[in-house]
Design a protein around this motif. Structure first.
Motif, PDB file in Angstrom:
ATOM      1  N   SER A  77       0.836  -1.204  -0.079  1.00 45.12           N
ATOM      2  CA  SER A  77      -0.032   0.010   0.104  1.00 45.12           C
ATOM      3  C   SER A  77       1.130   1.247  -0.077  1.00 45.12           C
ATOM      4  CB  SER A  77      -1.060   0.112   1.246  1.00 45.12           C
ATOM      5  OG  SER A  77      -0.187  -0.145   2.395  1.00 45.12           O
ATOM      6  N   MET A 132      -1.286  -0.053   8.837  1.00 50.23           N
ATOM      7  CA  MET A 132      -2.653   0.709   8.152  1.00 50.23           C
ATOM      8  C   MET A 132      -2.348   1.475   7.058  1.00 50.23           C
ATOM      9  SD  MET A 132      -4.625   1.893  11.447  1.00 50.23           S
ATOM     10  CE  MET A 132      -5.316   0.763  12.785  1.00 50.23           C
ATOM     11  N   ALA A 139      -4.671   7.184   7.448  1.00 51.05           N
ATOM     12  CA  ALA A 139      -5.900   6.259   7.914  1.00 51.05           C
ATOM     13  C   ALA A 139      -6.422   7.197   9.158  1.00 51.05           C
ATOM     14  CB  ALA A 139      -5.558   4.898   8.768  1.00 51.05           C
ATOM     15  N   THR A 196     -11.642  -6.892  12.115  1.00 52.09           N
ATOM     16  CA  THR A 196     -11.682  -6.665  10.768  1.00 52.09           C
ATOM     17  C   THR A 196     -11.559  -5.356  10.045  1.00 52.09           C
ATOM     18  OG1 THR A 196     -13.963  -6.730  11.101  1.00 52.09           O
ATOM     19  CG2 THR A 196     -13.073  -8.917  10.644  1.00 52.09           C
ATOM     20  N   ASP A 197     -10.892  -4.571  10.759  1.00 58.52           N
ATOM     21  CA  ASP A 197     -10.591  -3.266  10.562  1.00 58.52           C
ATOM     22  C   ASP A 197     -10.044  -2.789   9.096  1.00 58.52           C
ATOM     23  OD1 ASP A 197      -9.950  -0.487  10.418  1.00 58.52           O
ATOM     24  OD2 ASP A 197      -9.653  -0.620  12.673  1.00 58.52           O
ATOM     25  N   ALA A 198     -10.707  -2.251   8.274  1.00 57.09           N
ATOM     26  CA  ALA A 198     -10.662  -1.959   7.090  1.00 57.09           C
ATOM     27  C   ALA A 198      -9.472  -0.931   6.770  1.00 57.09           C
ATOM     28  CB  ALA A 198     -11.871  -1.230   6.207  1.00 57.09           C
ATOM     29  N   ARG A 199      -8.965  -0.391   7.663  1.00 57.28           N
ATOM     30  CA  ARG A 199      -7.564   0.611   7.708  1.00 57.28           C
ATOM     31  C   ARG A 199      -6.335  -0.371   7.789  1.00 57.28           C
ATOM     32  NH1 ARG A 199      -8.215   3.788  12.881  1.00 57.28           N
ATOM     33  NH2 ARG A 199      -8.794   1.619  13.672  1.00 57.28           N
ATOM     34  N   THR A 232      -3.829  -3.013   6.280  1.00 61.48           N
ATOM     35  CA  THR A 232      -3.388  -3.798   5.025  1.00 61.48           C
ATOM     36  C   THR A 232      -3.179  -5.217   5.227  1.00 61.48           C
ATOM     37  OG1 THR A 232      -0.890  -3.240   5.600  1.00 61.48           O
ATOM     38  CG2 THR A 232      -2.257  -1.318   4.704  1.00 61.48           C
ATOM     39  N   ARG A 233      -3.128  -5.778   4.108  1.00 60.47           N
ATOM     40  CA  ARG A 233      -2.909  -7.371   4.080  1.00 60.47           C
ATOM     41  C   ARG A 233      -1.598  -7.786   4.865  1.00 60.47           C
ATOM     42  NH1 ARG A 233      -3.321  -8.064  -2.521  1.00 60.47           N
ATOM     43  NH2 ARG A 233      -1.869  -6.199  -2.124  1.00 60.47           N
ATOM     44  N   ARG A 244      -1.858  -7.178   8.690  1.00 57.66           N
ATOM     45  CA  ARG A 244      -2.574  -8.096   9.614  1.00 57.66           C
ATOM     46  C   ARG A 244      -1.457  -9.060  10.039  1.00 57.66           C
ATOM     47  NH1 ARG A 244      -7.590  -7.015   9.697  1.00 57.66           N
ATOM     48  NH2 ARG A 244      -8.649  -5.994   8.038  1.00 57.66           N
TER      49      ARG A 244
END
Length: 237
Positions: free
Chosen positions: A48, A74, A78, A93-96, A98-99, A102
């Motif tokens: 990202s 993140m 963010a 499951t926070d959308a902020r 990144t893969r 996590r």
């Protein structure tokens, strides 16, 4: 467990024995950072937009502020989200996040804070540092969280991490301030490694009954009032 009958508050800045533990663990962690940085750096940057590190002001010992450093987990810019109690909110499951983030948030993201340890701003074991605005939300005995350097991992983290409400975690932080020792720190290190290895250990280092009995000591509230006055006077000078 340590005797809580007549606890005494650790307010010394040195704690030479525990500082030696920081140096020993710091050398080990620095070698890990040297290994992970070339591997994780490209993954974070390619996953990202944004920088490699995340830096933010946090509360340190006696309310002094310092800049904490982590691997960025993140998306860039963010927005900050907070729980009703004032603690920072990060959902599972926070959308902020990144893969790559996590995976890093399993504990690897804190690794750059070894630099904060070498600068003397943090210890390996101690209460996790709060956001600077948290000082306006401390009440009563919660001020005692600022009696020592914050840490990469602490008693509250191995007891419940973010599953415990922020105010409940502070109670364990206060307990730690009165019981800091090589023995307790090494037990926390062991529990931290067990958590990273996903081992399920049911028995806590400090039971809820022991914590409640300790916090009932009226001396704790008197120590907190004295420390609060010292911190506020220092911030105004």
């Amino acid at each position: 467990m340590p005797n809580t009958a007549n606890p005494s508050l650790h307010l010394s800045a040195g704690d030479d024995g525990l500082r030696l533990l920081d140096v020993v663990l710091g050398i080990w962690a620095l070698s890990l950072l040297a290994i992970f940085l070339p591997l994780l750096g490209p993954l974070i940057l390619l996953d990202s937009k944004g920088g490699l590190f995340f830096r933010q002001a946090r509360l340190g010992r006696m309310g002094r502020t310092f800049e904490v450093t982590k691997f960025r987990t993140m998306v860039s810019d963010a927005p900050d989200l907070f729980n009703p109690d004032g603690s920072r909110h990060v959902g599972k499951t926070d959308a902020r996040i990144t893969r790559v983030g996590r995976v890093l948030r399993l504990g690897i993201d804190e690794l750059p804070q070894v630099l904060n340890v070498f600068r003397g701003e943090m210890s390996f074991i101690g209460p996790r540092p709060d956001d600077v605005h948290a000082i306006d939300k401390y009440v009563g005995i919660e001020w005692l969280k600022l009696a020592a350097r914050p840490g990469l991992s602490g008693l509250a983290q191995v007891t419940g991490r973010n599953d415990l409400p922020w105010k409940e975690r502070i109670k364990y932080d206060v307990y730690y301030q009165y019981h800091r020792s090589w023995w307790l720190d090494m037990r926390i290190v062991g529990r931290t490694l067990a958590m990273l290895a996903k081992l399920d250990i049911k028995r806590p280092l400090v039971s809820e009954a022991e914590l409640s009995a300790f916090l009932a000591d009226p001396q704790i509230a008197r120590d907190a009032a004295s420390l609060q006055a010292r911190i506020l006077a220092g911030r105004q000078s």
